[in-house]
Design an enzyme around this catalytic site. Structure first.
Site, PDB file in Angstrom:
ATOM      1  N   ARG A  49       0.879  -1.176   0.000  1.00 21.83           N
ATOM      2  CA  ARG A  49       0.000   0.000   0.000  1.00 21.83           C
ATOM      3  C   ARG A  49       0.916   1.225   0.000  1.00 21.83           C
ATOM      4  NH1 ARG A  49      -5.167   1.381   3.702  1.00 21.83           N
ATOM      5  NH2 ARG A  49      -6.037   0.076   2.057  1.00 21.83           N
ATOM      6  N   HIS A  66      -7.457   0.923  -6.238  1.00 22.81           N
ATOM      7  CA  HIS A  66      -7.598  -0.002  -5.103  1.00 22.81           C
ATOM      8  C   HIS A  66      -8.272  -1.288  -5.628  1.00 22.81           C
ATOM      9  CE1 HIS A  66      -7.734  -1.408  -1.109  1.00 22.81           C
ATOM     10  NE2 HIS A  66      -8.575  -0.556  -0.541  1.00 22.81           N
ATOM     11  N   GLN A 106     -10.149  -3.917  -3.347  1.00 23.73           N
ATOM     12  CA  GLN A 106     -11.429  -3.411  -2.835  1.00 23.73           C
ATOM     13  C   GLN A 106     -12.533  -3.575  -3.886  1.00 23.73           C
ATOM     14  OE1 GLN A 106     -12.116  -1.800   0.372  1.00 23.73           O
ATOM     15  NE2 GLN A 106     -14.103  -2.419  -0.404  1.00 23.73           N
ATOM     16  N   ASP A 123     -17.532   7.097  -0.530  1.00 26.96           N
ATOM     17  CA  ASP A 123     -16.235   6.978   0.152  1.00 26.96           C
ATOM     18  C   ASP A 123     -15.940   8.337   0.784  1.00 26.96           C
ATOM     19  OD1 ASP A 123     -13.678   6.165   0.953  1.00 26.96           O
ATOM     20  OD2 ASP A 123     -12.787   6.356  -1.042  1.00 26.96           O
ATOM     21  N   CYS A 177     -16.391   1.505   1.066  1.00 25.33           N
ATOM     22  CA  CYS A 177     -15.185   0.688   1.272  1.00 25.33           C
ATOM     23  C   CYS A 177     -14.735   0.714   2.721  1.00 25.33           C
ATOM     24  CB  CYS A 177     -14.072   1.154   0.346  1.00 25.33           C
ATOM     25  SG  CYS A 177     -13.689   2.910   0.521  1.00 25.33           S
ATOM     26  N   ARG A 229     -13.474  -8.802   1.874  1.00 29.18           N
ATOM     27  CA  ARG A 229     -12.074  -8.508   1.518  1.00 29.18           C
ATOM     28  C   ARG A 229     -11.224  -9.756   1.774  1.00 29.18           C
ATOM     29  NH1 ARG A 229     -10.017  -3.279   1.626  1.00 29.18           N
ATOM     30  NH2 ARG A 229      -8.089  -4.312   1.000  1.00 29.18           N
TER      31      ARG A 229
END
Ligand code: CP
Ligand code: NVA
Length: 307
Positions: A104, A131, A134, A224, A264, A292
Site C-alpha cells: 500500500r 484499489h 477493494q 467513500d 469501502c 475482503r
C-alpha cells in the site's frame, strides 16, 4: 513462466474474474467452517504499508495465516520508501525472501516499479490511483446477491472521484454494467481512465455533477470519504464543496427500494453518509468488509497457481 500480479482490476480477464468469484465463494465457506486449508505452508508474504490500514492489513494477514503462510507487516518507518530505499531495490530484495509482496503506497509509479522488478507476485493494496482488491471484493459482494446479471446493474458512486472510482471505471472496461460517478466539478476521476474504459464500448459510463439525476433507479449506491489518505489537510475546504453530495435519506429515495448501500470503509459518519443510511437494512458495508478476506484469499491462491 511470467509472474502474474494484481496491480489493477483489469490484470484479470472477465472469465478470470468470474473464476475468482467462484473460488472466493468456496473459500468463504471453508474459512467460516475453519477447515484445514494450507496451500501457503512454508510460504511468506511481505506487506509494505506506507499509509495506515485496518481492513487491508488484518484481512491479508489473517487470510495468509489461515492458508498456512506467514505474513510480515512492514510499517512506513521500516521501509522508508523513496528515502531509505528505492521501490526497485525493495522489490528485488523481498523477492529473495518472500513468495509474495503486498503493498500500500502513495504513488502509483512506485507500485509499477514493484511490478517491474519483483520476481514474485505483487498485490496492490491501494495507491493514490486505484484499489483493485477493494473493487474486486465489491463486485464479488454484488455478485453473491445478483449472480451473473451485471449488465442490468446500475451502480452509482456519489462523492470524490478518487482511487475507488478509477478502479470501478477500469472494471467497467472488462465487465458490462452501468456506472455513474456523481461528484463536484473539479473532483472527477482520472480522465485517461475514463477515455480508456469508454474506448472498450462495453459498459455505460457517466460522469455527472448532479446528485438526484444520477441516483434515479440505482441498484447500488456507493460512497467513500471526501478526502483520501494524503489529502486530509483539505478536509475543511472539501466539507463545503461536498456537502450536497452526502448520501442521506433524501438522496436514496431516488434509488430502487432494494438498492444496496456500499462503502469501502473507513467511513466518516455524518459527512459522506448519515448514520441512518449506513446502519440501514440496505447497507452491506460489513459483508463487503468481510469479503475482503475471502476475495483476497482467492486472489493470492490464483496468483500463486495454487487453485
Ligand atoms: N477499505 C480499506 O482498504 O480499508 P483500510 O484502509 O482500513 O485498509
Ligand atoms: N479513498 C480512500 C480509500 C480508503 C480505503 C483513501 O484512499 O483514503
Amino acid at each position: 513462466m511470467s509472474v502474474k500480479h494484481c496491480i489493477k482490476v483489469d490484470d484479470f480477464s472477465s472469465s478470470e474474474i468470474l473464476d475468482l468469484f467462484h473460488l472466493a465463494s468456496e473459500l468463504k465457506l471453508k474459512y467460516r467452517k475453519k477447515e484445514n486449508y494450507q496451500p501457503f505452508k512454508n510460504h511468506s508474504m511481505a506487506m509494505i504499508f506506507a499509509k495506515p490500514s485496518a481492513r487491508t492489513r488484518v484481512s491479508f494477514e489473517t487470510g495468509f495465516a489461515w492458508m498456512g503462510g506467514h505474513a510480515i507487516y512492514l510499517a512506513p518507518q521500516d521501509i522508508g520508501l523513496g528515502t531509505r530505499e528505492s521501490a526497485s531495490d525493495l522489490a528485488q530484495l523481498l523477492s529473495r525472501y518472500n513468495d509474495m509482496i503486498m503493498a500500500r503506497v502513495f504513488s502509483h509509479s512506485d507500485m509499477l516499479e514493484f511490478e517491474r522488478h519483483a520476481t514474485v507476485p505483487v498485490i496492490n493494496g491501494l495507491t493514490d490511483y486505484n484499489h483493485p482488491c477493494q473493487i474486486l471484493t465489491d463486485m464479488f459482494t454484488i455478485w453473491e446477491q445478483k449472480k451473473d446479471s451485471f449488465q442490468d446493474l446500475k451502480i452509482v458512486y456519489v462523492g470524490d472521484g478518487n482511487n475507488i472510482v478509477n478502479s470501478w471505471i477500469r472494471l467497467a472496461s472488462i465487465l458490462p454494467f452501468e456506472f455513474t460517478c456523481i461528484c463536484p466539478e473539479g473532483y472527477e476521476p482520472d480522465a485517461d481512465t475514463i477515455t480508456y474504459a469508454k474506448s472498450k464500448s462495453l459498459s455505460t459510463i457517466n460522469i455527472s455533477n448532479f446528485p438526484e439525476d444520477g441516483v434515479k433507479d440505482a441498484d447500488v449506491i456507493y460512497t467513500d470519504v471526501w478526502a483520501s489518505m494524503g489529502q486530509k489537510e483539505e478536509t475543511n475546504k472539501r466539507m463545503k464543496i461536498f456537502s450536497p453530495y452526502q448520501v442521506n435519506r433524501e438522496l436514496v429515495n431516488h434509488a430502487k427500494d432494494n438498492y444496496m448501500f456500499m462503502h469501502c470503509l473507513p467511513a466518516e459518519r455524518g459527512r459522506e453518509v448519515t448514520d441512518e443510511i449506513i446502519d440501514s437494512s440496505n447497507s452491506v458495508v460489513f459483508e463487503q468488509a468481510e469479503n475482503r478476506l475471502h476475495t483476497q484469499n482467492a486472489i493470492m491462491v490464483s496468483l500463486a497457481n495454487k487453485a
